[in-house]
Structures are given as C-alpha cells and as structure tokens.
Design a protein around this motif. Structure first.
Motif, mmCIF file in Angstrom:
data_model
loop_
_atom_site.group_PDB
_atom_site.id
_atom_site.type_symbol
_atom_site.label_atom_id
_atom_site.label_comp_id
_atom_site.label_asym_id
_atom_site.label_seq_id
_atom_site.Cartn_x
_atom_site.Cartn_y
_atom_site.Cartn_z
ATOM 1 N N LEU A 1 -52.197 -18.744 -12.910
ATOM 2 C CA LEU A 1 -51.943 -20.075 -13.439
ATOM 3 C C LEU A 1 -50.495 -20.469 -13.154
ATOM 4 C CD1 LEU A 1 -53.870 -21.847 -14.981
ATOM 5 C CD2 LEU A 1 -52.885 -21.040 -17.087
ATOM 6 N N PHE A 2 -49.624 -19.493 -13.352
ATOM 7 C CA PHE A 2 -48.195 -19.630 -13.120
ATOM 8 C C PHE A 2 -47.940 -20.161 -11.710
ATOM 9 C CE2 PHE A 2 -43.884 -18.198 -12.954
ATOM 10 C CZ PHE A 2 -43.515 -18.017 -14.266
ATOM 11 N N PHE B 1 -54.967 -6.695 -29.496
ATOM 12 C CA PHE B 1 -54.045 -6.765 -28.352
ATOM 13 C C PHE B 1 -54.472 -7.893 -27.413
ATOM 14 C CE2 PHE B 1 -52.467 -4.681 -24.306
ATOM 15 C CZ PHE B 1 -51.160 -5.005 -24.540
ATOM 16 N N SER C 1 -52.406 -11.267 -26.545
ATOM 17 C CA SER C 1 -51.974 -11.547 -25.174
ATOM 18 C C SER C 1 -52.520 -12.886 -24.686
ATOM 19 C CB SER C 1 -52.410 -10.423 -24.232
ATOM 20 O OG SER C 1 -53.797 -10.436 -24.077
ATOM 21 N N VAL D 1 -50.395 -16.818 -24.965
ATOM 22 C CA VAL D 1 -49.595 -17.518 -23.969
ATOM 23 C C VAL D 1 -50.315 -18.752 -23.422
ATOM 24 C CG1 VAL D 1 -50.423 -16.081 -22.084
ATOM 25 C CG2 VAL D 1 -48.214 -17.157 -21.906
ATOM 26 N N GLN E 1 -30.858 -11.777 -20.164
ATOM 27 C CA GLN E 1 -30.727 -10.661 -21.107
ATOM 28 C C GLN E 1 -32.068 -10.337 -21.752
ATOM 29 O OE1 GLN E 1 -27.642 -12.327 -23.547
ATOM 30 N NE2 GLN E 1 -26.073 -11.120 -22.517
ATOM 31 N N GLY F 1 -55.483 -11.798 -19.867
ATOM 32 C CA GLY F 1 -54.160 -11.734 -20.484
ATOM 33 C C GLY F 1 -53.025 -11.590 -19.496
ATOM 34 N N ALA F 2 -53.281 -11.022 -18.313
ATOM 35 C CA ALA F 2 -52.168 -10.797 -17.388
ATOM 36 C C ALA F 2 -52.407 -11.452 -16.035
ATOM 37 C CB ALA F 2 -51.924 -9.300 -17.218
ATOM 38 N N ILE G 1 -58.053 -8.175 -21.625
ATOM 39 C CA ILE G 1 -56.613 -7.905 -21.656
ATOM 40 C C ILE G 1 -56.014 -8.001 -20.257
ATOM 41 C CG2 ILE G 1 -54.878 -6.121 -22.071
ATOM 42 C CD1 ILE G 1 -56.670 -5.129 -24.341
ATOM 43 N N VAL H 1 -45.698 -12.028 -21.004
ATOM 44 C CA VAL H 1 -46.285 -10.985 -20.162
ATOM 45 C C VAL H 1 -45.379 -9.754 -20.156
ATOM 46 C CG1 VAL H 1 -46.902 -10.419 -17.803
ATOM 47 C CG2 VAL H 1 -47.638 -12.555 -18.760
ATOM 48 N N PHE I 1 -42.661 -28.211 -19.164
ATOM 49 C CA PHE I 1 -43.088 -27.278 -18.130
ATOM 50 C C PHE I 1 -42.147 -26.075 -18.072
ATOM 51 C CE2 PHE I 1 -43.805 -26.186 -13.548
ATOM 52 C CZ PHE I 1 -45.080 -25.706 -13.754
ATOM 53 N N ILE J 1 -48.774 -22.381 -22.235
ATOM 54 C CA ILE J 1 -48.722 -22.713 -20.806
ATOM 55 C C ILE J 1 -49.567 -23.958 -20.522
ATOM 56 C CG2 ILE J 1 -50.632 -21.325 -19.891
ATOM 57 C CD1 ILE J 1 -48.780 -20.215 -17.848
ATOM 58 N N GLU K 1 -45.584 -7.846 -23.576
ATOM 59 C CA GLU K 1 -46.894 -7.265 -23.812
ATOM 60 C C GLU K 1 -46.951 -5.821 -23.341
ATOM 61 O OE1 GLU K 1 -50.208 -9.220 -21.743
ATOM 62 O OE2 GLU K 1 -49.667 -10.695 -23.259
ATOM 63 N N LEU L 1 -43.123 -22.122 -18.560
ATOM 64 C CA LEU L 1 -42.862 -21.060 -17.580
ATOM 65 C C LEU L 1 -42.088 -19.918 -18.224
ATOM 66 C CD1 LEU L 1 -42.009 -22.933 -14.291
ATOM 67 C CD2 LEU L 1 -44.139 -21.915 -15.013
ATOM 68 N N GLN M 1 -24.159 -9.114 -14.964
ATOM 69 C CA GLN M 1 -23.711 -8.565 -16.248
ATOM 70 C C GLN M 1 -23.834 -7.045 -16.192
ATOM 71 O OE1 GLN M 1 -26.157 -9.587 -19.558
ATOM 72 N NE2 GLN M 1 -24.559 -9.116 -21.024
ATOM 73 N N VAL N 1 -52.856 -15.288 -16.081
ATOM 74 C CA VAL N 1 -51.619 -15.970 -16.459
ATOM 75 C C VAL N 1 -50.735 -16.152 -15.230
ATOM 76 C CG1 VAL N 1 -49.505 -15.779 -17.795
ATOM 77 C CG2 VAL N 1 -51.647 -15.150 -18.823
ATOM 78 N N LEU N 2 -50.630 -15.083 -14.420
ATOM 79 C CA LEU N 2 -49.784 -15.167 -13.231
ATOM 80 C C LEU N 2 -50.406 -16.113 -12.195
ATOM 81 C CD1 LEU N 2 -48.714 -11.457 -13.020
ATOM 82 C CD2 LEU N 2 -47.483 -13.382 -13.972
ATOM 83 N N MET O 1 -49.908 -23.735 -10.951
ATOM 84 C CA MET O 1 -49.287 -24.890 -11.596
ATOM 85 C C MET O 1 -48.103 -25.429 -10.810
ATOM 86 S SD MET O 1 -49.134 -24.049 -15.552
ATOM 87 C CE MET O 1 -50.550 -24.203 -16.586
ATOM 88 N N ALA P 1 -44.462 -17.912 -20.380
ATOM 89 C CA ALA P 1 -45.403 -17.059 -19.653
ATOM 90 C C ALA P 1 -44.725 -15.761 -19.236
ATOM 91 C CB ALA P 1 -45.941 -17.797 -18.439
ATOM 92 N N ALA P 2 -43.527 -15.880 -18.621
ATOM 93 C CA ALA P 2 -42.831 -14.682 -18.160
ATOM 94 C C ALA P 2 -42.473 -13.779 -19.335
ATOM 95 C CB ALA P 2 -41.581 -15.082 -17.392
ATOM 96 N N ARG Q 1 -29.869 -14.937 -24.077
ATOM 97 C CA ARG Q 1 -29.834 -15.625 -22.792
ATOM 98 C C ARG Q 1 -31.034 -15.144 -22.004
ATOM 99 N NH1 ARG Q 1 -24.551 -14.132 -20.181
ATOM 100 N NH2 ARG Q 1 -25.880 -12.817 -18.924
ATOM 101 N N ARG R 1 -33.940 -8.391 -19.243
ATOM 102 C CA ARG R 1 -33.356 -7.058 -19.128
ATOM 103 C C ARG R 1 -33.823 -6.181 -20.284
ATOM 104 N NH1 ARG R 1 -29.268 -4.863 -21.572
ATOM 105 N NH2 ARG R 1 -28.510 -2.949 -20.660
#
Lengths: 336, 204
Positions: free
Chosen positions: B71-72, A121, A125, A128, A304, B64-65, B60, A155, A144, A132, A158, A148, B179, B68-69, B75, A151-152, A301, A307
């Motif tokens: 860095l997000f 695991f 994980s 990414v 979606q 892993g989490a 992890i 995460v 870039f 990135i 996961e 991004l 939607q 990452v955020l 950056m 990354a989203a 998309r 979601r």
C-alpha cells in the motif's frame, strides 16, 4: 423449531449479550480515559483540568461527545469518499474486536481460542490501516505525510513486540491467553523478563502512536497529521479508536507481564478481591504510566525513532529470545 | 454443520470476488484493499479447516506487514488513468498471447496431476492427534522434525534475499553529519563547557 431455538438462536442471543457486556463498559472506560488524561496532565502541570461540567467536571466527556455529534461532517471534495469514511470505522472497529479474546477472570472470556495472543498481535498490527487509509483518502499533503510516518513506525515496532511475545511464549508453552496468565501464578513475568517488559511497554507506546512517538499527528509539523481533514463523528471515531487501542495495549501488557486477574500475593486480604477488579486495577495502572509518559517526554525526532526500533530494541529483544531459550533448556524448565 | 457450510460458501465467494476485483479495479490502491479482503477470507477458510495458527500467521504476515508495504508503494505512484488505457488495443495481441500460453501450461499441469501414493499417509499423520494436541503444537512437531531441512532452506533463502535487498539499496553518502550516540554520551561537562567572565562593553 425447538431445535432451531436451542441450537442456533439461544447461543446467538447469549453471545450478543456477552459482547454488549464487554463493549458498553469499554466505551464508558474510553470516555473516562479522556477525562483521566486531562485531569492527570493538568495535575502534573499544576492546573485544574476540566472542572466545570458536572461535579469535578465528570460530565465533560459527555459534553465533548455531544459537541462532536452536532458538528457538520465535512468531506473534502478531492477525497476518496468510501475510503475516507471507512478509515475511522476501521480504527474504531479494531479497537473493539481485540477484546473478544481478553480473559477478565479464569474462564471469563468471550472466545477462549488456542491462538489468542496471535489474534491480539494480528489486531494490533492491523491498526496501521485506519491511519494509512485516512492519510491517503484525505488527498492532503499533511495527512499523507502523517500516514507514511505511521506506516513505517508501526511496522518497525511490531517486530520487537513479536520477539517479546515469543519470549513470553517460551516461558508458557501455550498461545492461549488464559494459560499465559495461569503460568504467572507464582511469579509475574515482569520480574524475570524485566527488560522485555520495558521493551514491550515502549513499543506499545509506538504502536498506539502515543507521545513520545506521536509523529503521525505531530501538531507542530503536520498540523494534526493523518486526521487533519476529519471533523465531527469520523474524528470522534478516530479519537475513540485511539483510546480503545490504548486500553487494549494496557490489557495486553497486564496479561503478558503483570499476571492478568491474579492478585499480587495469594493470601487472605488480597484474594478476597475478585479477579476482574484486579485486572481493571492493573490496566488502570499501566494507563496511568501512558499518561505520565505523555506529560514527561518530548517528541522523538524521526530518525531517532527508527534508530531506537531497529538498532536498540530489535537486537536486544532477539538476544533475550536466545537467552531465555538457552536458560530454559539448560535448567530443564521448558514447559511441557 | 449448516453454519460451517454457510460460512465456507461466504468466505469462498467473497475471496474469489475480491480476487477478481484485485485485477479489475481501476484504482491500484483499491486493488490492494481488495487483496487484503481476499487475505482475510483465506484466513477464514483456514479457521474453518481447523488450522487456526496458519490463519493468524496469514493475517499477521500478509495483511499486517506485506500489504502495508504494498500500500505504501502503490499510494505514492502518480498514475494518469487516461494515459494508462491508451495503448490497450495496441498491446492486446501480445498480452493475449502470453495469457493463452499460461492457460495452456496450467491445463497441461492439471491434466497430468495425480496425488502421490504416500501423500495420503502424510496428510493423515497430523490429523490423527489433532483431537488431543493443539494445532500449533502439532504444526511445530511436524515442521521441526520431518521438514526441518526444508524449513532451514526456506530460512536461508529469505536471509539471502534480505542481504541482497540491503546490498542493493545501501549507499554511503559523503558529507552527511550523522548522529553518533556514543560520542554524545561520552561528552563530559569539563570538555564541552567553558565559563568565561565577560566584561561589559568588551565581548570575548
């Protein structure tokens, strides 16, 4: 001196030999997975696919590799050189190190650690980071944006993978991968935990950035996404890493839900076939579904995709964790 | 034993060196990468201690989490490094003062720090059974019996933080066409498609 040899040198030599015995067939499978992908896609679109280089085009992966090897490595002038070079290396490395804990047969594993599933695991994980780092170091808008998105996305998915793993662990009572496979001796977990199996497979697609979740490299919007600035060998490493990750994810699916090296039924003609062959056959089957999905579904998309991860998979997997725990406690099936 | 000692010194040295680089690296993104290196080495130290579960959870959760955020966010910062270094001398006195105060406080704590008399027994409790039972199982037994209230309290704090973050960032925008999946699924052919015969040259 003799103690040095038996105590340190010999184990090192054995471990290195084992690593080579795992990595070489793996790289071979990666090369032929790219071939299989092109053949399967071609078959589903009524084309022929690669058929020129060698018999049935079987030497095509070699030709591709040689072509990439002889191209020039271009490093953009605005790029951050160290990170730019490190990114594909990280991706490729993470595709390989996960195999250290995968059991190919009962007892046939490089490192039989107690927390094997957590290790896998963790490795998945970390995937990414390659993306990135590549996106940031390229110093390019498209790369870039791809990073991004990735990354989203990774995460988010996961989390549901984590809950699926928890559900399986509740039924096993151990984090050891060999124990997980042994617990499926009578019944593969794909049967009682079917919804979790589906959630895991779809999240696996998202985790490896495969279609229909390949938004990080959506060629229609982002040119090629995070790897747009890469050429030659660094690009090849990304490519190899992506396919090694796909095989690793299929191996995880096989171990968690499809009974690893176990034959479907433990009777005469089936249990003559050795475990590693069953294991490889199951991985190949899951990989075929990966390719089949690519040929079938259009890309999601972005809203979606989010979601699906947060509003569908997360509540569903959380509910199944509670349900499984409740059933296990109520019936007294909790593993000791 | 020699291998373990060598591994310990390697992990410890690299962890400290990476920690120093986190605060001294010019580029904030590089700082985050060094932070990740420090996390990995801390995980290596946990493995050497036999706490494999903690090591994996560290990788992890933090690498892993959380990282990452981190860095997000880092950056996306647009930092001008020349501007950043301009006011250095101007802010040095007050920054140095805060640093000195923190250092003195830490020294006070370490000077008066003694190990609680019953702490030895608590530390020894999980170790006695480690030989027979896996690290993870022992960890769970201790966490869900002796420390259950602390565990639940920690969970509650995290829940409050999560709700807080959602409340702070939630805003309803008007005029956004979202939607609605149930609406889409409820549509039938009868209410959404109408077939008309269009005569040539007339239109509808």
């Amino acid at each position: 001196m003799a103690e040095l040899w038996t105590g340190y040198m010999l184990p090192t030599v054995i471990i290195v030999a084992q690593i080579i015995a795992i990595v070489v067939p793996l790289l071979f499978s990666v090369a032929y997975l790219t071939y299989a992908e092109r053949k399967v896609l071609a078959g589903m679109q009524l084309r022929k696919g690669p058929n020129v280089v060698g018999p049935f085009g079987l030497l095509q992966p070699m030709a591709d590799g040689i072509k990439l090897l002889f191209k020039e490595t271009v490093i953009p002038s605005g790029a951050n050189k160290v990170v730019f070079i490190a990114a594909p290396v990280v991706t490729f490395l993470l595709g390989l190190i996960g195999w250290a804990v995968i059991p190919f047969d009962d007892g046939m594993v490089l490192a039989d650690i107690n927390v094997g599933i957590l290790y896998l695991f963790a490795v998945s994980s970390l995937g990414v980071y390659g993306v990135i780092m590549a996106g940031w170091a390229s110093n390019s808008k498209y790369a870039f944006l791809g990073a991004l998105r990735s990354a989203a996305q990774m995460v988010s998915y996961e989390i549901s993978i984590g809950f699926v793993i928890v559900t399986v662990l509740l039924c096993v009572g151990s984090l050891n991968l060999t124990e997980i496979v042994r617990a499926q001796k009578d019944l593969w977990f794909a049967v009682p935990l079917l919804p979790m199996f589906v959630v895991f497979f779809v999240s696996g697609l998202a985790e490896t950035n495969r279609t229909p979740f390949d938004l990080p490299e959506a060629e229609a919007e982002l040119v090629a996404g995070f790897n747009v600035e890469y050429s030659s060998m660094p690009f090849a490493l990304f490519y190899l890493g992506e396919y090694a990750n796909m095989i690793l994810m299929s191996a995880m699916t096989t171990i968690l839900f499809l009974g690893g090296w176990l034959p479907p039924i433990d009777v005469a003609p089936f249990n003559w076939i050795p475990g590693p062959i069953w294991f490889a056959a199951k991985i190949a089957m899951v990989l075929f579904v990966f390719l089949w999905v690519r040929a079938t579904f259009p890309r999601y998309r972005y809203d979606q995709l989010m979601r699906l991860g947060w509003k569908v998979f997360l509540p569903l997997s959380l509910f199944w964790v509670f349900l499984t725990a409740g059933v296990l406690v109520a019936t007294g099936w909790v593993p000791k | 034993m020699i291998v373990q000692a060598l591994a310990f010194y390697m992990f410890a040295t690299v962890a400290i060196a990476a920690g120093v680089m986190v605060i001294s690296a010019r580029n904030p993104v590089h700082s985050v990468f060094f932070l990740i290196a420090a996390f990995f080495n801390a995980a290596g130290l946990f493995v050497l201690l036999g706490a494999e579960f903690l090591a994996m959870i560290l990788v992890i959760v933090y690498v892993g989490a959380v990282a990452v955020l981190f860095l997000f966010v880092v950056m996306m910062l647009d930092i001008n490094f020349v501007e950043l270094r301009q006011g250095f001398l101007q802010y040095l006195p007050i920054g140095g003062l805060i640093g000195v105060i923190l250092l003195v406080e830490l020294l006070f704590i370490f000077a008066s720090w003694t190990v609680a008399p019953d702490a030895g027994a608590v530390a020894a409790a999980p170790m006695s059974a480690l030989g027979e039972i896996s690290n993870t199982r022992m960890f769970g037994r201790l966490l869900y019996t002796k420390y259950i209230y602390y565990f639940q309290a920690a969970g509650l704090v995290l829940l409050v933080a999560m709700i807080g973050a959602i409340v702070l960032t939630l805003r309803t925008r008007k005029g956004v066409r979202r939607q609605k999946v149930p609406d889409q699924l409820r549509r039938t052919r009868a209410e959404s498609v109408e077939i008309k015969k269009v005569e040539t040259g007339k239109g509808i």
